[in-house]
Design a protein around this motif. Structure first.
Motif, PDB file in Angstrom:
ATOM      1  N   GLY A 215      37.030  40.870  40.419  1.00  0.00           N
ATOM      2  CA  GLY A 215      37.683  41.848  41.276  1.00  0.00           C
ATOM      3  C   GLY A 215      37.817  43.258  40.753  1.00  0.00           C
ATOM      4  O   GLY A 215      38.307  44.130  41.469  1.00  0.00           O
ATOM      5  N   LEU A 216      37.433  43.517  39.517  1.00  0.00           N
ATOM      6  CA  LEU A 216      37.614  44.864  38.959  1.00  0.00           C
ATOM      7  C   LEU A 216      36.303  45.391  38.384  1.00  0.00           C
ATOM      8  O   LEU A 216      36.253  45.880  37.257  1.00  0.00           O
ATOM      9  CB  LEU A 216      38.692  44.837  37.864  1.00  0.00           C
ATOM     10  CG  LEU A 216      40.089  44.384  38.287  1.00  0.00           C
ATOM     11  CD1 LEU A 216      40.968  44.194  37.067  1.00  0.00           C
ATOM     12  CD2 LEU A 216      40.709  45.405  39.239  1.00  0.00           C
ATOM     13  N   MET A 217      35.242  45.314  39.149  1.00  0.00           N
ATOM     14  CA  MET A 217      33.915  45.628  38.624  1.00  0.00           C
ATOM     15  C   MET A 217      33.684  47.111  38.376  1.00  0.00           C
ATOM     16  O   MET A 217      32.668  47.490  37.800  1.00  0.00           O
ATOM     17  CB  MET A 217      32.841  45.073  39.567  1.00  0.00           C
ATOM     18  CG  MET A 217      32.776  43.554  39.581  1.00  0.00           C
ATOM     19  SD  MET A 217      32.478  42.814  37.957  1.00  0.00           S
ATOM     20  CE  MET A 217      30.734  43.169  37.731  1.00  0.00           C
ATOM     21  N   ASP A 218      34.608  47.973  38.795  1.00  0.00           N
ATOM     22  CA  ASP A 218      34.468  49.390  38.449  1.00  0.00           C
ATOM     23  C   ASP A 218      35.131  49.707  37.110  1.00  0.00           C
ATOM     24  O   ASP A 218      35.115  50.847  36.648  1.00  0.00           O
ATOM     25  CB  ASP A 218      35.022  50.304  39.548  1.00  0.00           C
ATOM     26  CG  ASP A 218      36.281  49.771  40.195  1.00  0.00           C
ATOM     27  OD1 ASP A 218      36.819  48.751  39.705  1.00  0.00           O
ATOM     28  OD2 ASP A 218      36.712  50.356  41.194  1.00  0.00           O
ATOM     29  N   ASN A 219      35.687  48.674  36.466  1.00  0.00           N
ATOM     30  CA  ASN A 219      36.261  48.821  35.120  1.00  0.00           C
ATOM     31  C   ASN A 219      35.225  48.340  34.106  1.00  0.00           C
ATOM     32  O   ASN A 219      34.797  47.188  34.147  1.00  0.00           O
ATOM     33  CB  ASN A 219      37.546  47.989  35.011  1.00  0.00           C
ATOM     34  CG  ASN A 219      38.186  48.080  33.645  1.00  0.00           C
ATOM     35  OD1 ASN A 219      37.654  47.569  32.667  1.00  0.00           O
ATOM     36  ND2 ASN A 219      39.346  48.714  33.579  1.00  0.00           N
ATOM     37  N   LYS A 225      32.897  41.860  30.347  1.00  0.00           N
ATOM     38  CA  LYS A 225      33.404  40.499  30.173  1.00  0.00           C
ATOM     39  C   LYS A 225      32.887  39.581  31.286  1.00  0.00           C
ATOM     40  O   LYS A 225      32.581  38.411  31.055  1.00  0.00           O
ATOM     41  CB  LYS A 225      34.933  40.503  30.161  1.00  0.00           C
ATOM     42  CG  LYS A 225      35.533  41.111  28.904  1.00  0.00           C
ATOM     43  CD  LYS A 225      37.059  41.107  28.955  1.00  0.00           C
ATOM     44  CE  LYS A 225      37.652  41.718  27.686  1.00  0.00           C
ATOM     45  NZ  LYS A 225      39.143  41.767  27.743  1.00  0.00           N
ATOM     46  N   ALA A 226      32.801  40.136  32.483  1.00  0.00           N
ATOM     47  CA  ALA A 226      32.298  39.357  33.623  1.00  0.00           C
ATOM     48  C   ALA A 226      30.840  38.962  33.409  1.00  0.00           C
ATOM     49  O   ALA A 226      30.446  37.816  33.659  1.00  0.00           O
ATOM     50  CB  ALA A 226      32.441  40.160  34.911  1.00  0.00           C
ATOM     51  N   LYS A 252      36.370  50.846  45.826  1.00  0.00           N
ATOM     52  CA  LYS A 252      35.794  51.425  47.038  1.00  0.00           C
ATOM     53  C   LYS A 252      35.168  50.369  47.943  1.00  0.00           C
ATOM     54  O   LYS A 252      34.995  50.604  49.146  1.00  0.00           O
ATOM     55  CB  LYS A 252      34.740  52.476  46.668  1.00  0.00           C
ATOM     56  CG  LYS A 252      35.317  53.733  46.031  1.00  0.00           C
ATOM     57  CD  LYS A 252      34.229  54.769  45.797  1.00  0.00           C
ATOM     58  CE  LYS A 252      34.809  56.045  45.200  1.00  0.00           C
ATOM     59  NZ  LYS A 252      33.760  57.071  44.964  1.00  0.00           N
ATOM     60  N   THR A 253      34.806  49.221  47.371  1.00  0.00           N
ATOM     61  CA  THR A 253      34.181  48.159  48.164  1.00  0.00           C
ATOM     62  C   THR A 253      34.945  46.858  47.957  1.00  0.00           C
ATOM     63  O   THR A 253      34.525  45.973  47.199  1.00  0.00           O
ATOM     64  CB  THR A 253      32.701  47.965  47.762  1.00  0.00           C
ATOM     65  OG1 THR A 253      32.052  49.242  47.701  1.00  0.00           O
ATOM     66  CG2 THR A 253      31.969  47.079  48.769  1.00  0.00           C
ATOM     67  N   PRO A 254      36.086  46.710  48.616  1.00  0.00           N
ATOM     68  CA  PRO A 254      36.907  45.508  48.435  1.00  0.00           C
ATOM     69  C   PRO A 254      36.312  44.303  49.156  1.00  0.00           C
ATOM     70  O   PRO A 254      35.500  44.440  50.079  1.00  0.00           O
ATOM     71  CB  PRO A 254      38.247  45.915  49.050  1.00  0.00           C
ATOM     72  CG  PRO A 254      37.878  46.925  50.082  1.00  0.00           C
ATOM     73  CD  PRO A 254      36.715  47.688  49.525  1.00  0.00           C
ATOM     74  N   LEU A 255      36.724  43.142  48.721  1.00  0.00           N
ATOM     75  CA  LEU A 255      36.298  41.902  49.369  1.00  0.00           C
ATOM     76  C   LEU A 255      36.951  41.811  50.746  1.00  0.00           C
ATOM     77  O   LEU A 255      38.085  42.241  50.933  1.00  0.00           O
ATOM     78  CB  LEU A 255      36.719  40.701  48.527  1.00  0.00           C
ATOM     79  CG  LEU A 255      36.177  39.328  48.935  1.00  0.00           C
ATOM     80  CD1 LEU A 255      34.702  39.222  48.595  1.00  0.00           C
ATOM     81  CD2 LEU A 255      36.962  38.222  48.226  1.00  0.00           C
ATOM     82  N   ASN A 256      36.210  41.251  51.724  1.00  0.00           N
ATOM     83  CA  ASN A 256      36.799  41.077  53.053  1.00  0.00           C
ATOM     84  C   ASN A 256      36.567  39.655  53.551  1.00  0.00           C
ATOM     85  O   ASN A 256      35.673  38.945  53.083  1.00  0.00           O
ATOM     86  CB  ASN A 256      36.240  42.097  54.051  1.00  0.00           C
ATOM     87  CG  ASN A 256      34.739  41.952  54.251  1.00  0.00           C
ATOM     88  OD1 ASN A 256      34.277  40.999  54.868  1.00  0.00           O
ATOM     89  ND2 ASN A 256      33.963  42.902  53.712  1.00  0.00           N
ATOM     90  N   SER A 257      37.382  39.230  54.490  1.00  0.00           N
ATOM     91  CA  SER A 257      37.352  37.851  54.970  1.00  0.00           C
ATOM     92  C   SER A 257      36.051  37.511  55.679  1.00  0.00           C
ATOM     93  O   SER A 257      35.576  36.367  55.623  1.00  0.00           O
ATOM     94  CB  SER A 257      38.534  37.593  55.905  1.00  0.00           C
ATOM     95  OG  SER A 257      38.521  38.492  56.992  1.00  0.00           O
TER      96      SER A 257
END
Length: 269
Positions: A215-219, A225-226, A252-257
């Motif tokens: 969930g934090l791929m811009d870090n 680590k991912a 900027k690109t969050p997960l959506n249902s």
């Protein structure tokens, strides 16, 4: 209880039959619109010359040059479809016989004829899909602990998860009737213990599938680590598209249902 995964042969036969029939219908429709005659291929060394035969009496046929490329293409497709239709027809007839002969009631349903009081005395060879999924999901385990200072997210299943995105995934799995274990401990030899976000069970095949969400791929540190974790999963035999799913997001690109539902449809059909 030592049990095997449920019998999927009948489902496999039905699935292949449906696919072969769909392919047969496709080539049959194409053949109805195919041009008259057939394609004759004359090999001359590494070259191949193409001829259009209008009938059995036309043994030589008319040479197809570059100006006849469209016709050559249609005749080649017709030749392929004609051969494919014969192969598919043979496969369909064989599988149709097998589907009819394969017993619809066998070991998979045998355990379910007994009352619950008697089931506890029996060690079945195979469980029904429903019973297998139920027992799989009820397995007791100890996951990771939570920091009580963080936001509390409770899924529709009644479990606490760590983020809004994990909540989306958990609820989508729950409402799709996909059994899962949240942060089930997994030991990878040489790498130690991992707690993948979701260990899922495909209710149609009985196969287990890991689902990790990053969930934090811009870090940058999190991203590194991912990637390392993905490599370790791969070394342990968890392959995307077979028994492993991973999803990612950035600010900027969050997960959506909608996307999560598509992932479920593609991987648990």
């Amino acid at each position: 209880m030592n049990i095997s995964r449920f019998d999927t042969l009948a489902d496999t036969i039905h699935s292949y039959l449906a696919r072969f029939r769909e392919q047969f219908d496709l080539v049959t429709r194409r053949l109805k619109n195919a041009p008259e005659g057939s394609l004759k291929i004359v090999r001359k060394g590494r070259r191949a010359e193409l001829y259009h035969r209008t009938g059995k009496s036309d043994r030589q046929g008319t040479y197809l040059n570059k100006s006849n490329l469209a016709l050559a293409k249609k005749l080649a497709q017709k030749d392929y479809d004609t051969r494919a239709a014969k192969i598919l027809d043979h496969k369909i007839k064989l599988l149709a016989v097998l589907e009819k002969a394969y017993p619809k009631k066998d070991l998979e349903g045998l355990y379910d004829i007994y009352p619950q009081k008697v089931k506890q005395f029996i060690k079945p060879l195979v469980l029904s899909k429903e019973e297998y999924c139920s027992q799989w999901e009820k397995v007791s385990y100890k996951g990771r602990s939570f920091d009580n200072t963080t936001t509390v997210y409770i899924s529709d299943k009644g479990e606490r998860v760590r983020s809004k995105s994990e909540l989306i995934i958990a609820n989508a799995l729950f409402h799709s009737k996909i059994p899962y274990r949240y942060e089930y401990p997994l030991h990878i030899k040489g790498s130690g213990d991992f707690y993948p976000d979701f260990l899922c069970l495909n209710p149609h095949t009985g196969c287990e599938i890991l689902w990790e969400h990053f969930g934090l791929m811009d870090n940058e540190d999190y991203r590194n680590k991912a990637i390392s974790k993905l490599a370790k999963y791969s070394e342990a035999g968890f392959v995307p598209g077979r028994n492993f799913i991973y999803t990612m997001e950035t600010t900027k690109t969050p997960l959506n249902s909608w996307f999560v539902k598509r992932v479920i449809q593609e991987n648990f059909a």
